[in-house]
Design a protein around this motif. Structure first.
Motif, PDB file in Angstrom:
ATOM      1  N   ALA A 144      33.775  33.042  43.505  1.00  0.00           N
ATOM      2  CA  ALA A 144      33.328  34.256  44.193  1.00  0.00           C
ATOM      3  C   ALA A 144      34.408  35.306  44.108  1.00  0.00           C
ATOM      4  CB  ALA A 144      33.012  33.953  45.654  1.00  0.00           C
ATOM      5  N   ALA A 145      34.200  36.292  43.254  1.00  0.00           N
ATOM      6  CA  ALA A 145      35.233  37.309  43.031  1.00  0.00           C
ATOM      7  C   ALA A 145      34.930  38.537  43.854  1.00  0.00           C
ATOM      8  CB  ALA A 145      35.284  37.688  41.550  1.00  0.00           C
ATOM      9  N   PRO A 146      35.955  39.151  44.458  1.00  0.00           N
ATOM     10  CA  PRO A 146      35.735  40.418  45.169  1.00  0.00           C
ATOM     11  C   PRO A 146      35.419  41.529  44.191  1.00  0.00           C
ATOM     12  CG  PRO A 146      38.066  39.894  45.072  1.00  0.00           C
ATOM     13  CD  PRO A 146      37.333  38.705  44.518  1.00  0.00           C
ATOM     14  N   PRO A 147      34.792  42.598  44.687  1.00  0.00           N
ATOM     15  CA  PRO A 147      34.425  43.688  43.782  1.00  0.00           C
ATOM     16  C   PRO A 147      35.637  44.445  43.319  1.00  0.00           C
ATOM     17  CG  PRO A 147      34.022  44.335  46.048  1.00  0.00           C
ATOM     18  CD  PRO A 147      34.442  42.882  46.071  1.00  0.00           C
ATOM     19  N   PRO A 148      35.531  45.136  42.164  1.00  0.00           N
ATOM     20  CA  PRO A 148      36.634  45.995  41.748  1.00  0.00           C
ATOM     21  C   PRO A 148      36.927  47.033  42.805  1.00  0.00           C
ATOM     22  CG  PRO A 148      35.005  45.758  39.985  1.00  0.00           C
ATOM     23  CD  PRO A 148      34.410  45.156  41.225  1.00  0.00           C
ATOM     24  N   ALA A 149      38.130  47.612  42.692  1.00  0.00           N
ATOM     25  CA  ALA A 149      38.577  48.539  43.727  1.00  0.00           C
ATOM     26  C   ALA A 149      37.613  49.694  43.910  1.00  0.00           C
ATOM     27  CB  ALA A 149      39.976  49.066  43.383  1.00  0.00           C
ATOM     28  N   GLY A 150      37.011  50.168  42.828  1.00  0.00           N
ATOM     29  CA  GLY A 150      36.107  51.293  42.940  1.00  0.00           C
ATOM     30  C   GLY A 150      34.745  50.930  43.477  1.00  0.00           C
ATOM     31  N   ASP A 151      34.446  49.601  43.650  1.00  0.00           N
ATOM     32  CA  ASP A 151      33.137  49.150  44.090  1.00  0.00           C
ATOM     33  C   ASP A 151      33.171  48.706  45.541  1.00  0.00           C
ATOM     34  OD1 ASP A 151      32.272  49.637  41.585  1.00  0.00           O
ATOM     35  OD2 ASP A 151      32.351  47.563  40.894  1.00  0.00           O
ATOM     36  N   SER A 152      33.854  49.433  46.404  1.00  0.00           N
ATOM     37  CA  SER A 152      33.943  49.083  47.814  1.00  0.00           C
ATOM     38  C   SER A 152      32.655  49.469  48.513  1.00  0.00           C
ATOM     39  CB  SER A 152      35.132  49.797  48.458  1.00  0.00           C
ATOM     40  OG  SER A 152      34.896  51.181  48.522  1.00  0.00           O
ATOM     41  N   ALA A 208      42.662  36.868  42.819  1.00  0.00           N
ATOM     42  CA  ALA A 208      41.726  35.809  43.172  1.00  0.00           C
ATOM     43  C   ALA A 208      40.613  35.671  42.144  1.00  0.00           C
ATOM     44  CB  ALA A 208      41.123  36.089  44.548  1.00  0.00           C
ATOM     45  N   ALA A 209      40.188  36.803  41.564  1.00  0.00           N
ATOM     46  CA  ALA A 209      39.062  36.776  40.630  1.00  0.00           C
ATOM     47  C   ALA A 209      39.389  36.026  39.352  1.00  0.00           C
ATOM     48  CB  ALA A 209      38.619  38.201  40.313  1.00  0.00           C
ATOM     49  N   ALA A 210      40.627  36.070  38.895  1.00  0.00           N
ATOM     50  CA  ALA A 210      40.989  35.432  37.632  1.00  0.00           C
ATOM     51  C   ALA A 210      40.972  33.913  37.727  1.00  0.00           C
ATOM     52  CB  ALA A 210      42.379  35.909  37.184  1.00  0.00           C
ATOM     53  N   ALA A 211      41.135  33.377  38.930  1.00  0.00           N
ATOM     54  CA  ALA A 211      41.189  31.919  39.069  1.00  0.00           C
ATOM     55  C   ALA A 211      39.858  31.266  38.722  1.00  0.00           C
ATOM     56  CB  ALA A 211      41.613  31.550  40.491  1.00  0.00           C
ATOM     57  N   GLY A 212      38.732  31.831  39.191  1.00  0.00           N
ATOM     58  CA  GLY A 212      37.428  31.219  38.963  1.00  0.00           C
ATOM     59  C   GLY A 212      37.081  30.984  37.511  1.00  0.00           C
ATOM     60  N   PRO A 213      37.124  32.024  36.644  1.00  0.00           N
ATOM     61  CA  PRO A 213      36.802  31.798  35.229  1.00  0.00           C
ATOM     62  C   PRO A 213      37.715  30.783  34.546  1.00  0.00           C
ATOM     63  CG  PRO A 213      36.792  34.141  35.746  1.00  0.00           C
ATOM     64  CD  PRO A 213      37.349  33.448  36.940  1.00  0.00           C
ATOM     65  N   ALA A 214      38.916  30.586  35.091  1.00  0.00           N
ATOM     66  CA  ALA A 214      39.843  29.609  34.512  1.00  0.00           C
ATOM     67  C   ALA A 214      39.671  28.218  35.115  1.00  0.00           C
ATOM     68  CB  ALA A 214      41.285  30.085  34.726  1.00  0.00           C
ATOM     69  N   GLY A 215      38.687  28.045  36.003  1.00  0.00           N
ATOM     70  CA  GLY A 215      38.472  26.750  36.625  1.00  0.00           C
ATOM     71  C   GLY A 215      39.499  26.412  37.675  1.00  0.00           C
ATOM     72  N   ALA A 216      40.188  27.406  38.209  1.00  0.00           N
ATOM     73  CA  ALA A 216      41.239  27.194  39.198  1.00  0.00           C
ATOM     74  C   ALA A 216      40.785  27.658  40.576  1.00  0.00           C
ATOM     75  CB  ALA A 216      42.515  27.928  38.781  1.00  0.00           C
ATOM     76  N   VAL A 217      41.632  27.404  41.580  1.00  0.00           N
ATOM     77  CA  VAL A 217      41.327  27.750  42.966  1.00  0.00           C
ATOM     78  C   VAL A 217      42.420  28.666  43.497  1.00  0.00           C
ATOM     79  CG1 VAL A 217      41.063  26.869  45.314  1.00  0.00           C
ATOM     80  CG2 VAL A 217      40.098  25.592  43.392  1.00  0.00           C
ATOM     81  N   PRO A 218      42.073  29.848  44.036  1.00  0.00           N
ATOM     82  CA  PRO A 218      43.101  30.708  44.621  1.00  0.00           C
ATOM     83  C   PRO A 218      43.565  30.163  45.971  1.00  0.00           C
ATOM     84  CG  PRO A 218      40.939  31.710  44.887  1.00  0.00           C
ATOM     85  CD  PRO A 218      40.731  30.468  44.079  1.00  0.00           C
ATOM     86  N   VAL A 219      44.877  30.181  46.180  1.00  0.00           N
ATOM     87  CA  VAL A 219      45.480  29.750  47.447  1.00  0.00           C
ATOM     88  C   VAL A 219      46.248  30.950  47.993  1.00  0.00           C
ATOM     89  CG1 VAL A 219      47.020  28.115  48.590  1.00  0.00           C
ATOM     90  CG2 VAL A 219      45.682  27.384  46.583  1.00  0.00           C
ATOM     91  N   PRO A 220      45.687  31.702  48.949  1.00  0.00           N
ATOM     92  CA  PRO A 220      46.357  32.931  49.406  1.00  0.00           C
ATOM     93  C   PRO A 220      47.630  32.630  50.174  1.00  0.00           C
ATOM     94  CG  PRO A 220      44.006  32.909  49.989  1.00  0.00           C
ATOM     95  CD  PRO A 220      44.372  31.522  49.582  1.00  0.00           C
ATOM     96  N   TYR A 221      48.636  33.481  49.980  1.00  0.00           N
ATOM     97  CA  TYR A 221      49.822  33.459  50.830  1.00  0.00           C
ATOM     98  C   TYR A 221      50.097  34.892  51.275  1.00  0.00           C
ATOM     99  CZ  TYR A 221      52.680  35.073  46.813  1.00  0.00           C
ATOM    100  OH  TYR A 221      53.214  35.784  45.758  1.00  0.00           O
ATOM    101  N   PRO A 222      50.549  35.086  52.542  1.00  0.00           N
ATOM    102  CA  PRO A 222      50.653  36.440  53.090  1.00  0.00           C
ATOM    103  C   PRO A 222      51.947  37.131  52.705  1.00  0.00           C
ATOM    104  CG  PRO A 222      51.222  34.859  54.782  1.00  0.00           C
ATOM    105  CD  PRO A 222      50.823  34.057  53.572  1.00  0.00           C
TER     106      PRO A 222
END
Length: 439
Positions: free
Chosen positions: A30-38, A190-204
């Motif tokens: 699940a990728a967030p929208p591009p910056a211009g697509d808010s 975060a969006a690049a992880a999905g197509p690569a079969g990976a999982v994003p792990v957010p850190y603040p």
């Protein structure tokens, strides 16, 4: 009562069934929208309340889009555009309007292109002369010798990052690779992880420390994520995006030590290095800081850094960049050198990259109730009101992973100076009005 309308006289005898919605989509995909697509619209008509409370419509003000890094009208340096133009149309070599230093550079490049044409694939030019000149640029920038074999020219780095992350894909039932991504950060992280079969792990990132990473968080997050993924990549942005922070040497060392302790590839997005202007916070590459740490880390910590011409001096229309690899195994290098990248770099983009790393005279590279009634996050509500009142379009902070009530919004600092000045004046004037109306 009016009669029912006639049914469709010629219905489709075999309509396609509606696809079942996925009730639980994979968060990695699940990728967030591009910056211009808010969620902030660009309406042609603005509703306005009249004195009696009724709604009326009036033409909306002209939209000033300050969400994007490279707005309409942004131009690459003239020298880059001129050399690329001559390489695309060599007849310009006979023009008196083309400066001699442009012709000289274009002649050199045309000799290196297959058949003297930018219309060929020119793999030899990309992996030969371009990689060699990029390596000299890196050696000069960092004071550390760079082998051209550790340079991989590419198209825009967004697709290349997916290729890098795909290197960590393993067949099932192995856990997917985990990619530590900064928040706030660009949607690409975060969006690049999905197509690569990976999982994003957010850190603040720590707002109290100028949006620098809290090293304790990248230490903590990998251990907490091990049940659902294999933490493999630490993604760091320097300078930060959208925050603009530049990392200190001490913090860079701490992140390199973290990568060593957790056996993580450090993926350093250094695409905005040409836009770090503060003498008090100069840009330094992770490659240089690692070399200064010395053994054993300088020969063991793996780094892949990215440089993007389109995110830097040339603007979004020039899709070109490179990967710089440190301590990466030769078997992995062979994948890149046999062109394992999914997007072959356009040659005119590579021409501009070639010129950019050797510019003439170039040294170092340089209101809650209403919000709830409308069903909007506070930052989205502010941005919508801002656009309706002034025509200024900015990005809600929640797009970058920040809470909607954090009061953040994104405005690109890469706008031309007169446009940026106008945007800031509009924002300042509107902010006062907004507080008086909704406080």
């Amino acid at each position: 009562m009016d009669p029912d309308p006639d049914p469709d006289p010629d219905p489709d005898p075999n309509p396609d069934p509606d696809p079942d919605p996925d009730p639980d989509p994979d968060p990695a995909l699940a990728a967030p929208p591009p910056a211009g697509d808010s969620d902030v619209p660009t309406a042609a008509v603005t509703p306005r309340r009249e004195g009696d409370g009724d709604m009326a419509e009036e033409p909306a003000p002209a939209v000033l889009d300050a969400t994007q890094g490279h707005p309409e009208g942004h131009q690459a340096p003239e020298f880059l555009r001129q050399v690329a133009a001559v390489c695309a149309y060599p007849a310009l070599l006979d023009s008196d309007r083309i400066p001699e230093n442009v012709k000289e550079r274009a002649r050199r490049i045309l000799k290196e292109l297959q058949g003297g044409s930018a219309g060929s694939y020119n793999l030899e030019y990309v992996m030969g002369p371009v990689a060699a000149r990029v390596s000299r640029f890196l050696s000069h920038r960092d004071g550390v010798t760079c082998d051209p074999k550790n340079v991989v020219p590419c198209s825009g780095t967004a697709a290349a990052i997916v290729d890098v992350l795909s290197l960590f894909r393993q067949p099932l039932p192995a856990l997917p690779a985990g990619v530590l991504v900064p928040v706030p950060g660009p949607a690409l992280c975060a969006a690049a992880a999905g197509p690569a079969g990976a999982v994003p792990v957010p850190y603040p990132l720590d707002a109290a420390r100028g949006r620098a990473p809290d090293v304790a968080a990248p230490h903590r997050e990998p251990r907490g994520a091990r049940g659902r993924c294999r933490p493999a990549v630490l993604w760091v942005l320097n300078p930060g995006d959208p925050t603009g922070h530049v990392l200190s040497v001490a913090l860079m060392r701490a992140l390199l030590l973290l990568a060593a302790e957790e056996s993580l590839l450090l993926l350093a997005a250094e695409v905005h290095q040409d836009l770090a202007f503060s003498p008090d916070h100069p840009f330094l590459s992770f490659r240089r800081v690692l070399a200064e740490l010395g053994p054993p880390l300088d020969t063991s910590v793996q780094i892949i850094s990215t440089y993007s011409l389109s995110s830097g001096i040339a603007g979004g229309g020039a899709r070109a960049g490179f990967l710089s690899l440190v301590n990466v195994e030769r078997s992995v290098l062979r994948e890149f050198h046999t062109w394992g990248l999914s997007v072959y770099p356009p040659i005119l983009g590579q021409v501009m990259l070639d010129v950019a790393v050797e510019l003439p005279g170039h040294g170092d590279p340089a209101a809650d109730a209403m919000e709830e009634a409308l069903g909007l996050e506070p930052d989205v509500f502010f941005c919508r009101e801002l656009e309706e009142a002034t025509g200024l379009l900015v990005t809600p902070g929640s797009h970058f992973g920040l809470g909607g009530d954090s009061g953040h919004r994104g405005l690109s600092l890469l706008l031309p100076a007169p446009v940026l000045e106008r945007a800031l004046l509009l924002l300042r004037h509107f902010h006062g009005q907004f507080l008086r109306e909704f406080s």
